[in-house]
Scaffold this motif. Structure first.
Motif, mmCIF file in Angstrom:
data_model
loop_
_atom_site.group_PDB
_atom_site.id
_atom_site.type_symbol
_atom_site.label_atom_id
_atom_site.label_comp_id
_atom_site.label_asym_id
_atom_site.label_seq_id
_atom_site.Cartn_x
_atom_site.Cartn_y
_atom_site.Cartn_z
ATOM 1 N N ASN A 101 0.864 -1.187 0.000
ATOM 2 C CA ASN A 101 0.000 0.000 0.000
ATOM 3 C C ASN A 101 0.891 1.225 0.000
ATOM 4 O O ASN A 101 1.874 1.262 0.730
ATOM 5 C CB ASN A 101 -0.861 0.060 1.271
ATOM 6 C CG ASN A 101 -2.043 -0.876 1.206
ATOM 7 O OD1 ASN A 101 -2.334 -1.446 0.169
ATOM 8 N ND2 ASN A 101 -2.708 -1.036 2.328
ATOM 9 N N ILE A 103 3.199 4.335 -1.932
ATOM 10 C CA ILE A 103 3.991 4.687 -3.116
ATOM 11 C C ILE A 103 5.481 4.497 -2.847
ATOM 12 O O ILE A 103 5.975 4.840 -1.773
ATOM 13 C CB ILE A 103 3.699 6.163 -3.500
ATOM 14 C CG1 ILE A 103 2.280 6.282 -4.100
ATOM 15 C CG2 ILE A 103 4.732 6.711 -4.478
ATOM 16 C CD1 ILE A 103 1.826 7.697 -4.329
ATOM 17 N N ASP A 126 4.776 0.604 -9.329
ATOM 18 C CA ASP A 126 5.965 0.880 -8.525
ATOM 19 C C ASP A 126 6.266 -0.322 -7.626
ATOM 20 O O ASP A 126 7.418 -0.651 -7.345
ATOM 21 C CB ASP A 126 5.756 2.158 -7.689
ATOM 22 C CG ASP A 126 4.465 2.145 -6.879
ATOM 23 O OD1 ASP A 126 3.573 1.334 -7.177
ATOM 24 O OD2 ASP A 126 4.356 2.958 -5.937
HETATM 25 N N1 GLU Z 1 1.346 2.112 -5.672
HETATM 26 C C1 GLU Z 1 0.825 0.785 -5.704
HETATM 27 C C2 GLU Z 1 0.154 0.500 -7.040
HETATM 28 O O1 GLU Z 1 -0.180 1.378 -7.770
HETATM 29 C C3 GLU Z 1 -0.088 0.446 -4.531
HETATM 30 C C4 GLU Z 1 -1.385 1.220 -4.497
HETATM 31 C C5 GLU Z 1 -2.240 0.901 -3.268
HETATM 32 O O2 GLU Z 1 -2.005 1.521 -2.207
HETATM 33 O O3 GLU Z 1 -3.148 0.042 -3.380
HETATM 34 O O4 GLU Z 1 -0.017 -0.616 -7.387
#
Ligand code: GLU
Length: 245
Positions: A101, A103, A126
């Motif tokens: 979860n 960035i 990412d």
């Molecule tokens: N940055 C990650 C993605 O885009 C996780 C996003 C999230 O918090 O679910 O896959």
């Protein structure tokens, strides 16, 4: 910030993970997935864009079972919502699975470096850099590999890692404001990004703070900072119900 769940114990982790993810649905998400270590010791996973019902359907036609597993509901930040971009993400050898979860701020440079050293990326996220970094840093000790990886990534996030080379272990870490709790059961342990997700299984919980890692096995857990220095934390007895949350 979407849903993170982990389970290790004697039960089949898949229904437990789906149930806990359903209790995190209120946060909103665009896709979902699970990865487990199956009875033969292999890492296997399934993911689907859309609601949890789609993942559950997929798991009915192509079932997965395993006593160690992780699950995730994603809110896309890097890469569109799709089956491929849904978590968990795996390394090149598909032995390591990562849920995340938040960035990874420096992912673009890390991705370039990893591709240059021969890693193959499947998604646009990412998150996938974490799986390849753990793979690169793994010299036979998953916890050490995750610790080394945490020193390379920047950002506010929570993450969970499992590996078929450490089939009885969940490794979780929190950097920044992404919540994570460890739920303590009898011969089984749970991890979630929010208390209500696992309240139906246990009321005994440990809340991770920023900069902390939890290595979780069915009979216990170790809480440390990112350098491996042990941390003592009192177990919280949750007195309220999911409905009042
Ligand atoms: N940055 C990650 C993605 O885009 C996780 C996003 C999230 O918090 O679910 O896959």
């Amino acid at each position: 910030m979407c849903g993170i769940v982990g389970y290790v114990g004697e039960r089949d982790s898949v229904p437990v993970i789906l149930d806990a993810l359903r209790r995190l649905e209120y946060r909103g998400y665009d896709s979902a997935g699970v990865a487990v270590i199956d009875a033969s010791g292999s890492l296997v996973g399934s993911k689907a864009e859309g609601k949890l019902g789609r993942l559950a359907e997929r798991l009915t036609t192509e079932p997965l079972h395993g006593k160690t597993g992780v699950g995730h509901t994603r809110w896309a930040t890097h890469g569109r919502p799709s089956d491929v971009n849904a978590h968990p993400h795996m390394d090149c050898s598909a032995k390591i699975a990562v849920i995340h979860n938040g960035i990874i701020e420096n992912y673009a440079r890390l991705r370039e470096r990893l591709i240059a050293s021969g890693h193959t990326f499947r998604s646009e996220t990412d998150t996938e850099v974490i799986a390849h970094l753990v793979e690169e840093n793994d010299e036979g000790d998953l916890v050490a590999a995750v610790r080394k990886t945490l020193r390379e990534v920047r950002g506010a996030f929570a993450l969970g890692v499992i590996s078929q080379d450490a089939p009885d272990q969940l490794v979780f870490a929190r950097s920044g404001a992404s919540p994570l709790v460890v739920g303590i059961g009898e011969g089984e342990m749970f991890v979630a990004s929010d208390t209500p997700a696992i309240l139906q299984y246990t009321r005994k919980q440990i809340i991770l703070r920023e900069g902390e890692m939890a290595v979780v096995e069915r009979d216990g857990y170790a809480l440390t900072d990112f350098d491996g220095v042990p941390i003592e934390r009192e177990v919280t007895q949750v007195m309220w119900d999911a409905s009042s949350a």
